[in-house]
Scaffold this motif. Structure first.
Motif, mmCIF file in Angstrom:
data_model
loop_
_atom_site.group_PDB
_atom_site.id
_atom_site.type_symbol
_atom_site.label_atom_id
_atom_site.label_comp_id
_atom_site.label_asym_id
_atom_site.label_seq_id
_atom_site.Cartn_x
_atom_site.Cartn_y
_atom_site.Cartn_z
ATOM 1 N N LEU A 33 0.925 -1.714 0.284
ATOM 2 C CA LEU A 33 -0.201 0.202 -0.077
ATOM 3 C C LEU A 33 1.056 1.511 0.347
ATOM 4 O O LEU A 33 0.301 2.312 0.256
ATOM 5 C CB LEU A 33 -1.131 -0.245 1.504
ATOM 6 C CG LEU A 33 -2.014 -1.247 1.356
ATOM 7 C CD1 LEU A 33 -3.164 -0.993 2.525
ATOM 8 C CD2 LEU A 33 -2.780 -1.405 -0.432
ATOM 9 N N ASN A 34 2.116 1.321 -0.015
ATOM 10 C CA ASN A 34 3.434 2.827 -0.168
ATOM 11 C C ASN A 34 2.983 3.221 1.019
ATOM 12 O O ASN A 34 2.319 4.479 0.890
ATOM 13 C CB ASN A 34 3.016 2.993 -1.196
ATOM 14 C CG ASN A 34 3.585 4.188 -1.692
ATOM 15 O OD1 ASN A 34 4.901 3.790 -1.129
ATOM 16 N ND2 ASN A 34 3.713 4.994 -1.869
ATOM 17 N N ILE A 35 3.367 2.309 1.908
ATOM 18 C CA ILE A 35 2.660 3.314 3.589
ATOM 19 C C ILE A 35 4.584 3.169 4.473
ATOM 20 O O ILE A 35 4.174 1.892 4.134
ATOM 21 C CB ILE A 35 1.531 2.938 4.165
ATOM 22 C CG1 ILE A 35 0.737 3.406 3.336
ATOM 23 C CG2 ILE A 35 1.292 3.542 5.684
ATOM 24 C CD1 ILE A 35 -1.110 3.006 3.785
ATOM 25 N N SER A 68 -6.419 -8.693 -5.190
ATOM 26 C CA SER A 68 -6.343 -9.212 -3.876
ATOM 27 C C SER A 68 -5.650 -8.927 -2.747
ATOM 28 O O SER A 68 -5.668 -8.657 -1.073
ATOM 29 C CB SER A 68 -6.050 -10.673 -4.320
ATOM 30 O OG SER A 68 -7.118 -11.168 -5.574
ATOM 31 N N LYS A 69 -4.006 -9.215 -3.751
ATOM 32 C CA LYS A 69 -3.153 -8.241 -2.642
ATOM 33 C C LYS A 69 -3.431 -7.027 -1.364
ATOM 34 O O LYS A 69 -3.464 -7.001 -0.423
ATOM 35 C CB LYS A 69 -1.277 -8.872 -3.223
ATOM 36 C CG LYS A 69 -1.025 -10.238 -3.881
ATOM 37 C CD LYS A 69 -0.551 -10.994 -2.452
ATOM 38 C CE LYS A 69 0.775 -10.554 -2.321
ATOM 39 N NZ LYS A 69 0.849 -11.203 -0.616
ATOM 40 N N VAL A 70 -3.782 -5.821 -2.318
ATOM 41 C CA VAL A 70 -4.354 -4.619 -2.151
ATOM 42 C C VAL A 70 -5.432 -5.342 -1.214
ATOM 43 O O VAL A 70 -5.123 -4.542 0.400
ATOM 44 C CB VAL A 70 -4.916 -3.973 -3.362
ATOM 45 C CG1 VAL A 70 -5.321 -2.607 -2.812
ATOM 46 C CG2 VAL A 70 -3.471 -3.791 -4.150
ATOM 47 N N VAL A 71 -6.252 -6.026 -0.815
ATOM 48 C CA VAL A 71 -7.689 -6.237 -0.128
ATOM 49 C C VAL A 71 -6.961 -6.678 1.055
ATOM 50 O O VAL A 71 -6.438 -6.545 2.143
ATOM 51 C CB VAL A 71 -8.730 -7.210 -0.457
ATOM 52 C CG1 VAL A 71 -9.348 -7.139 0.169
ATOM 53 C CG2 VAL A 71 -8.957 -6.474 -1.987
ATOM 54 N N ARG A 72 -5.384 -7.989 1.406
ATOM 55 C CA ARG A 72 -5.347 -9.076 1.950
ATOM 56 C C ARG A 72 -4.554 -7.968 2.475
ATOM 57 O O ARG A 72 -4.020 -7.362 4.066
ATOM 58 C CB ARG A 72 -4.199 -9.748 2.116
ATOM 59 C CG ARG A 72 -4.868 -11.385 1.104
ATOM 60 C CD ARG A 72 -6.456 -11.284 1.915
ATOM 61 N NE ARG A 72 -7.298 -12.059 1.387
ATOM 62 C CZ ARG A 72 -8.603 -11.402 0.949
ATOM 63 N NH1 ARG A 72 -9.038 -10.912 1.995
ATOM 64 N NH2 ARG A 72 -9.506 -12.728 0.222
ATOM 65 N N ALA A 73 -3.382 -6.282 2.373
ATOM 66 C CA ALA A 73 -3.049 -5.695 2.904
ATOM 67 C C ALA A 73 -3.401 -4.769 3.879
ATOM 68 O O ALA A 73 -3.048 -4.489 5.015
ATOM 69 C CB ALA A 73 -1.923 -4.703 1.672
ATOM 70 N N LYS A 74 -5.168 -4.418 3.453
ATOM 71 C CA LYS A 74 -5.359 -3.397 3.631
ATOM 72 C C LYS A 74 -5.738 -3.653 5.523
ATOM 73 O O LYS A 74 -6.425 -3.502 6.116
ATOM 74 C CB LYS A 74 -6.746 -2.544 3.057
ATOM 75 C CG LYS A 74 -7.569 -1.739 3.449
ATOM 76 C CD LYS A 74 -8.927 -1.413 2.742
ATOM 77 C CE LYS A 74 -9.363 -0.169 3.603
ATOM 78 N NZ LYS A 74 -10.686 -1.225 3.977
ATOM 79 N N GLU A 75 -6.614 -5.720 5.203
ATOM 80 C CA GLU A 75 -6.882 -6.180 6.155
ATOM 81 C C GLU A 75 -6.040 -5.804 7.357
ATOM 82 O O GLU A 75 -6.273 -5.820 8.109
ATOM 83 C CB GLU A 75 -7.429 -7.299 5.692
ATOM 84 C CG GLU A 75 -8.672 -7.556 4.742
ATOM 85 C CD GLU A 75 -9.216 -8.490 4.379
ATOM 86 O OE1 GLU A 75 -10.109 -8.785 4.007
ATOM 87 O OE2 GLU A 75 -8.152 -10.083 3.964
#
Length: 91
Positions: A33-35, A68-75
């Motif tokens: 997520l570039n954070i 999917s990786k973006v969703v899992r990263a946010k979770e």
């Protein structure tokens, strides 16, 4: 989850409980997520998530895997933030 070899060990052995539960470390989630890990701003997490989810939309030629990786990263990051909030409340 990735298998660490023929002994059946997990690649997340020795990792914290949330990493084992989600299959993703905080470092990986932050990279996706570039954070910065020390700058977990929920609004920035949401903004970066929405942007990356949109640009990886399969109807726009994006990648379902990356989405999917973006969703899992946010979770993963949300679980970390929730855990920090609950530990603050206990103090």
């Amino acid at each position: 989850m990735v298998d660490a070899g023929k002994n059946g060990g997990s690649a997340f052995r020795g990792a914290d409980a949330l990493s084992r539960q989600t299959g993703m470390t905080m470092e990986e989630a932050c990279q996706i997520l570039n954070i910065k890990k020390n700058d977990l701003n929920p609004e920035q997490v949401t903004r970066n998530y929405e942007h990356l989810f949109k640009v990886n939309d399969t109807s726009a030629g994006g990648s379902f895997y990356l989405q999917s990786k973006v969703v899992r990263a946010k979770e993963r990051i949300e679980l970390e933030l929730a855990e920090k909030d609950s530990s603050k409340e206990k103090s």
